[in-house]
Write a protein that holds these residues in place. Structure first.
Motif, PDB file in Angstrom:
ATOM      1  N   ILE A 236       0.831  -1.208   0.000  1.00 25.49           N
ATOM      2  CA  ILE A 236       0.000   0.000   0.000  1.00 25.49           C
ATOM      3  C   ILE A 236       0.870   1.264   0.000  1.00 25.49           C
ATOM      4  CG2 ILE A 236      -0.459   0.028   2.523  1.00 25.49           C
ATOM      5  CD1 ILE A 236      -2.971   0.949  -0.142  1.00 25.49           C
ATOM      6  N   TYR A 237       1.986   1.231   0.756  1.00 28.19           N
ATOM      7  CA  TYR A 237       2.863   2.407   0.723  1.00 28.19           C
ATOM      8  C   TYR A 237       3.452   2.583  -0.682  1.00 28.19           C
ATOM      9  CZ  TYR A 237       2.769   3.715   5.692  1.00 28.19           C
ATOM     10  OH  TYR A 237       2.398   4.171   6.921  1.00 28.19           O
ATOM     11  N   GLY A 238       3.770   1.468  -1.331  1.00 23.02           N
ATOM     12  CA  GLY A 238       4.285   1.540  -2.711  1.00 23.02           C
ATOM     13  C   GLY A 238       3.254   2.164  -3.638  1.00 23.02           C
ATOM     14  N   SER A 239       1.991   1.900  -3.365  1.00 20.61           N
ATOM     15  CA  SER A 239       0.944   2.413  -4.249  1.00 20.61           C
ATOM     16  C   SER A 239       0.769   3.921  -4.113  1.00 20.61           C
ATOM     17  CB  SER A 239      -0.383   1.717  -3.959  1.00 20.61           C
ATOM     18  OG  SER A 239      -0.998   2.280  -2.819  1.00 20.61           O
ATOM     19  N   TYR A 240       1.311   4.490  -3.053  1.00 16.88           N
ATOM     20  CA  TYR A 240       1.188   5.937  -2.875  1.00 16.88           C
ATOM     21  C   TYR A 240       2.405   6.696  -3.421  1.00 16.88           C
ATOM     22  CZ  TYR A 240      -2.626   4.785   0.407  1.00 16.88           C
ATOM     23  OH  TYR A 240      -3.787   4.305   0.980  1.00 16.88           O
ATOM     24  N   ILE A 241       3.328   5.959  -4.063  1.00 11.84           N
ATOM     25  CA  ILE A 241       4.513   6.646  -4.608  1.00 11.84           C
ATOM     26  C   ILE A 241       4.247   7.028  -6.057  1.00 11.84           C
ATOM     27  CG2 ILE A 241       6.984   6.461  -5.087  1.00 11.84           C
ATOM     28  CD1 ILE A 241       7.128   4.155  -3.226  1.00 11.84           C
ATOM     29  N   SER A 242       4.701   8.200  -6.421  1.00  8.13           N
ATOM     30  CA  SER A 242       4.525   8.675  -7.793  1.00  8.13           C
ATOM     31  C   SER A 242       5.304   7.783  -8.766  1.00  8.13           C
ATOM     32  CB  SER A 242       5.036  10.111  -7.877  1.00  8.13           C
ATOM     33  OG  SER A 242       5.451  10.390  -9.173  1.00  8.13           O
ATOM     34  N   LYS A 243       4.756   7.658  -9.971  1.00  9.67           N
ATOM     35  CA  LYS A 243       5.422   6.863 -11.018  1.00  9.67           C
ATOM     36  C   LYS A 243       6.726   7.528 -11.477  1.00  9.67           C
ATOM     37  CE  LYS A 243       2.239   3.575 -12.164  1.00  9.67           C
ATOM     38  NZ  LYS A 243       2.495   2.136 -12.244  1.00  9.67           N
ATOM     39  N   LYS A 244       6.917   8.775 -11.076  1.00 11.29           N
ATOM     40  CA  LYS A 244       8.144   9.478 -11.508  1.00 11.29           C
ATOM     41  C   LYS A 244       9.341   9.123 -10.633  1.00 11.29           C
ATOM     42  CE  LYS A 244       5.662  13.646 -12.781  1.00 11.29           C
ATOM     43  NZ  LYS A 244       4.848  14.012 -11.613  1.00 11.29           N
ATOM     44  N   GLU A 245       9.070   8.505  -9.504  1.00 11.54           N
ATOM     45  CA  GLU A 245      10.176   8.246  -8.565  1.00 11.54           C
ATOM     46  C   GLU A 245      10.939   6.968  -8.920  1.00 11.54           C
ATOM     47  OE1 GLU A 245      11.140  10.334  -6.509  1.00 11.54           O
ATOM     48  OE2 GLU A 245       9.411  11.637  -6.195  1.00 11.54           O
ATOM     49  N   ASN A 246      12.211   6.977  -8.529  1.00  3.19           N
ATOM     50  CA  ASN A 246      13.068   5.815  -8.741  1.00  3.19           C
ATOM     51  C   ASN A 246      12.904   4.859  -7.551  1.00  3.19           C
ATOM     52  OD1 ASN A 246      15.185   4.029  -8.740  1.00  3.19           O
ATOM     53  ND2 ASN A 246      16.694   5.529  -9.439  1.00  3.19           N
ATOM     54  N   LEU A 247      12.124   3.825  -7.789  1.00  6.37           N
ATOM     55  CA  LEU A 247      11.744   2.924  -6.704  1.00  6.37           C
ATOM     56  C   LEU A 247      12.936   2.126  -6.150  1.00  6.37           C
ATOM     57  CD1 LEU A 247       8.944   2.554  -5.605  1.00  6.37           C
ATOM     58  CD2 LEU A 247       8.644   0.546  -7.020  1.00  6.37           C
ATOM     59  N   VAL A 248      13.841   1.770  -7.062  1.00 13.36           N
ATOM     60  CA  VAL A 248      14.983   0.937  -6.661  1.00 13.36           C
ATOM     61  C   VAL A 248      15.820   1.666  -5.606  1.00 13.36           C
ATOM     62  CG1 VAL A 248      17.032  -0.245  -7.522  1.00 13.36           C
ATOM     63  CG2 VAL A 248      14.978  -0.101  -8.955  1.00 13.36           C
ATOM     64  N   THR A 249      16.079   2.939  -5.856  1.00 13.40           N
ATOM     65  CA  THR A 249      16.872   3.716  -4.907  1.00 13.40           C
ATOM     66  C   THR A 249      16.074   3.988  -3.630  1.00 13.40           C
ATOM     67  OG1 THR A 249      17.674   4.839  -6.856  1.00 13.40           O
ATOM     68  CG2 THR A 249      18.348   5.756  -4.758  1.00 13.40           C
ATOM     69  N   LEU A 250      14.793   4.334  -3.806  1.00  5.08           N
ATOM     70  CA  LEU A 250      13.987   4.628  -2.613  1.00  5.08           C
ATOM     71  C   LEU A 250      13.954   3.417  -1.672  1.00  5.08           C
ATOM     72  CD1 LEU A 250      10.835   6.544  -3.937  1.00  5.08           C
ATOM     73  CD2 LEU A 250      12.748   7.418  -2.628  1.00  5.08           C
ATOM     74  N   GLY A 251      13.751   2.236  -2.261  1.00  2.00           N
ATOM     75  CA  GLY A 251      13.694   1.012  -1.449  1.00  2.00           C
ATOM     76  C   GLY A 251      15.005   0.778  -0.718  1.00  2.00           C
ATOM     77  N   ALA A 252      16.110   1.026  -1.429  1.00  2.00           N
ATOM     78  CA  ALA A 252      17.423   0.802  -0.809  1.00  2.00           C
ATOM     79  C   ALA A 252      17.635   1.800   0.330  1.00  2.00           C
ATOM     80  CB  ALA A 252      18.525   0.946  -1.855  1.00  2.00           C
ATOM     81  N   GLN A 253      17.172   3.042   0.120  1.00  2.00           N
ATOM     82  CA  GLN A 253      17.363   4.050   1.175  1.00  2.00           C
ATOM     83  C   GLN A 253      16.586   3.672   2.436  1.00  2.00           C
ATOM     84  OE1 GLN A 253      16.176   7.376  -1.243  1.00  2.00           O
ATOM     85  NE2 GLN A 253      18.293   8.051  -1.577  1.00  2.00           N
ATOM     86  N   VAL A 254      15.360   3.192   2.230  1.00  2.00           N
ATOM     87  CA  VAL A 254      14.551   2.811   3.393  1.00  2.00           C
ATOM     88  C   VAL A 254      15.199   1.632   4.126  1.00  2.00           C
ATOM     89  CG1 VAL A 254      12.327   1.883   4.118  1.00  2.00           C
ATOM     90  CG2 VAL A 254      12.405   3.717   2.429  1.00  2.00           C
ATOM     91  N   THR A 255      15.683   0.658   3.363  1.00  2.00           N
ATOM     92  CA  THR A 255      16.346  -0.496   3.993  1.00  2.00           C
ATOM     93  C   THR A 255      17.553  -0.032   4.805  1.00  2.00           C
ATOM     94  OG1 THR A 255      15.712  -1.771   2.055  1.00  2.00           O
ATOM     95  CG2 THR A 255      17.286  -2.809   3.532  1.00  2.00           C
ATOM     96  N   LEU A 256      18.308   0.875   4.213  1.00  2.00           N
ATOM     97  CA  LEU A 256      19.511   1.370   4.887  1.00  2.00           C
ATOM     98  C   LEU A 256      19.158   2.090   6.195  1.00  2.00           C
ATOM     99  CD1 LEU A 256      22.475   1.239   4.068  1.00  2.00           C
ATOM    100  CD2 LEU A 256      22.291   3.599   3.279  1.00  2.00           C
ATOM    101  N   ILE A 257      18.123   2.898   6.155  1.00  2.00           N
ATOM    102  CA  ILE A 257      17.715   3.616   7.373  1.00  2.00           C
ATOM    103  C   ILE A 257      17.278   2.598   8.436  1.00  2.00           C
ATOM    104  CG2 ILE A 257      16.017   5.204   8.388  1.00  2.00           C
ATOM    105  CD1 ILE A 257      15.910   6.671   5.765  1.00  2.00           C
TER     106      ILE A 257
END
Ligand code: PFF
Length: 448
Positions: A236-257
């Motif tokens: 559901i959180y993924g569904s609220y992300i804009s299609k313009k965003e780079n999901l691969v990097t966003l996911g990695a950043q969240v994992t890192l945090i």
């Protein structure tokens, strides 16, 4: 971003909200506890490897499902299905995740309530109300129901406001507070006698333990719980992300945090235990292992705070506020799973759906409170040791085997045109198809 159903207004909004979901009691309590009982840094090492090699790819699968479907977990999975049996399977997986989130919230709310009650205790002492201070830390049905209700009220309060005004706004307020409190507490604890022994115990790996199957199982379970996998939440959180965003990097950043905050929490909790020891508090159980679980958080640490005198009141207050904030940013994500489903599939108004579902979950929590000894463990085991790995594995199977390859690749490319030259592009689709399901299944079977 679909205006009608809401979405995160910014990249930072998503990162803080998803990190808020990921960072919770699992990081600040679960991770240090597991580290303490699994050979210190050996556990940390294994955890890091599993978090990036298994949990991150599975996390990406869930985000990708949601971003593609732009809807709740069930609808998103059904959009990826072509045949009738696939749609039924999609329902089972999506709804299973929603049930899992609901079950987790029903026990998580109780524990979060304890954190709040322990934050009230030093406060009550400060304002000269010792009987209140005593009451809030004494186990009892009334206390448990009251604080669970209070915590659920806060969760419902935020979720009723929707994605941008609720989840995003509050994550942006609470996450910086959480990080600041954590860092301040670490700095303070490091100045106390005994902290360096704790650091030693935390950072010196007992490498002989690295390949112990039990350690692997615990580390993977911890990584999945921490990234909120198998609960529909990241869909559901993924569904609220804009299609313009780079999901691969966003996911990695969240994992890192998520991983970094777990690591930082270890830097706070384990040295604190050794500081307590330097003050004469027993920190080892009869079998020689470091005390973990509830007695660590609700007995050893409060004794330590008490021994610090006046400043201990502030330190104890800050510590339990930290725990409460961590729990709140996670609980809102758990409630969003069922709420988004009710709103989108059954056309129920968000405010009504939130209050109604929040109330049902509160009733479930009350039932657990009334049978605490048996039910807390039972529901926690059912949801986190069975539900989460099974649903997370099924999500990977969905992405790997049911979703069309051309569509997967198109989704990865959204907001990330250069991705074709990256390792992620070459490995991830294949990895999610074969490696993730098999590895998760193996670890799961071993845990049985
Ligand atoms: N990730 C949270 C923690 O580490 O405490 C727990 C959690 C949040 C589990 C959301 C499941 C979930 F859906």
């Amino acid at each position: 971003m679909a205006a009608a159903r809401g979405g995160f207004s910014s990249r930072l909004g998503f990162i803080l909200a998803a990190a808020g979901s990921a960072v919770g009691l699992g990081n600040i309590w679960g991770f240090p506890t597991q580290t303490a009982s699994n050979g210190g840094a050996a556990f940390v090492l294994v955890y890091l490897v599993l978090a990036f090699c298994l949990a991150y790819p599975a996390f990406m699968a869930e985000l990708m499902i949601g971003r593609y479907g732009q809807a709740n977990a069930v609808t998103s999975l059904q959009k990826m299905s072509r045949q009738a049996w696939q749609k039924k399977f999609a329902f089972m997986v999506g709804f299973g995740g929603i049930i899992c989130a609901t079950l987790i919230l029903s026990f998580y709310g109780i524990i979060a309530g304890w954190m709040m009650s322990y934050a009230v205790e030093p406060f009550a002492k400060m304002i000269g109300m010792p009987p209140v201070a005593e009451w809030v830390i004494t186990q009892g049905i009334t206390r448990n129901v009251l604080f669970t209700a209070l915590f659920m009220f806060l969760t419902v309060f935020i979720i009723r406001r929707g994605v941008e005004d609720g989840i995003e706004k509050w994550s942006k307020r609470l996450m910086p507070m959480l990080i600041a409190l954590l860092v301040l507490l670490i700095i303070y604890v490091m100045t106390l006698d005994g902290a360096s022994d704790g650091l030693d115990a935390y950072l010196n790996p007992d490498l002989s333990k690295v390949f112990e199957p039990d350690l692997l199982v615990s580390a993977l379970g911890q990584a999945f719980f921490s990234l909120s996998l198998g609960t529909s939440v990241m869909v559901i959180y993924g569904s609220y992300i804009s299609k313009k965003e780079n999901l691969v990097t966003l996911g990695a950043q969240v994992t890192l945090i998520d991983v970094s905050i777990a690591f930082l929490a270890g830097l706070l909790i384990i040295p604190s235990m050794y500081v307590a020891q330097a003050q004469g508090v027993a920190i080892f159980a009869a079998d020689g292992s470091l005390i973990s679980g509830p007695s660590m958080v609700f007995s050893v640490l409060p004794t330590l705070f008490e021994g610090m005198g006046a400043i201990g009141l502030f330190v104890g207050f800050a510590f339990f506020i930290l725990m409460s904030i961590a729990a709140l940013t996670s609980s809102i994500s758990m409630l969003e799973g069922p709420v988004s489903y009710a709103v989108e599939r059954h056309d129920i108004e968000r405010t009504k759906a939130t209050t109604g579902i929040g109330f049902i979950i509160f009733l479930m929590s009350t039932l657990i409170v009334l049978n605490l000894d048996f039910m807390l463990d039972f529901v926690a085991t059912l949801a986190t040791e069975y539900g989460q790995p099974i649903i997370a594995m099924l999500c990977c199977i969905f992405v790997g085997w049911i979703w069309q390859r051309s569509e997967i690749l198109a989704e990865i490319k959204q907001g990330n045109e250069q991705v074709e030259s990256s390792l992620f592009w070459k490995i991830w689709p294949w990895y999610t198809k074969f490696v993730c399901p098999v590895a998760i299944a193996m670890v799961f079977i071993h845990s049985l």
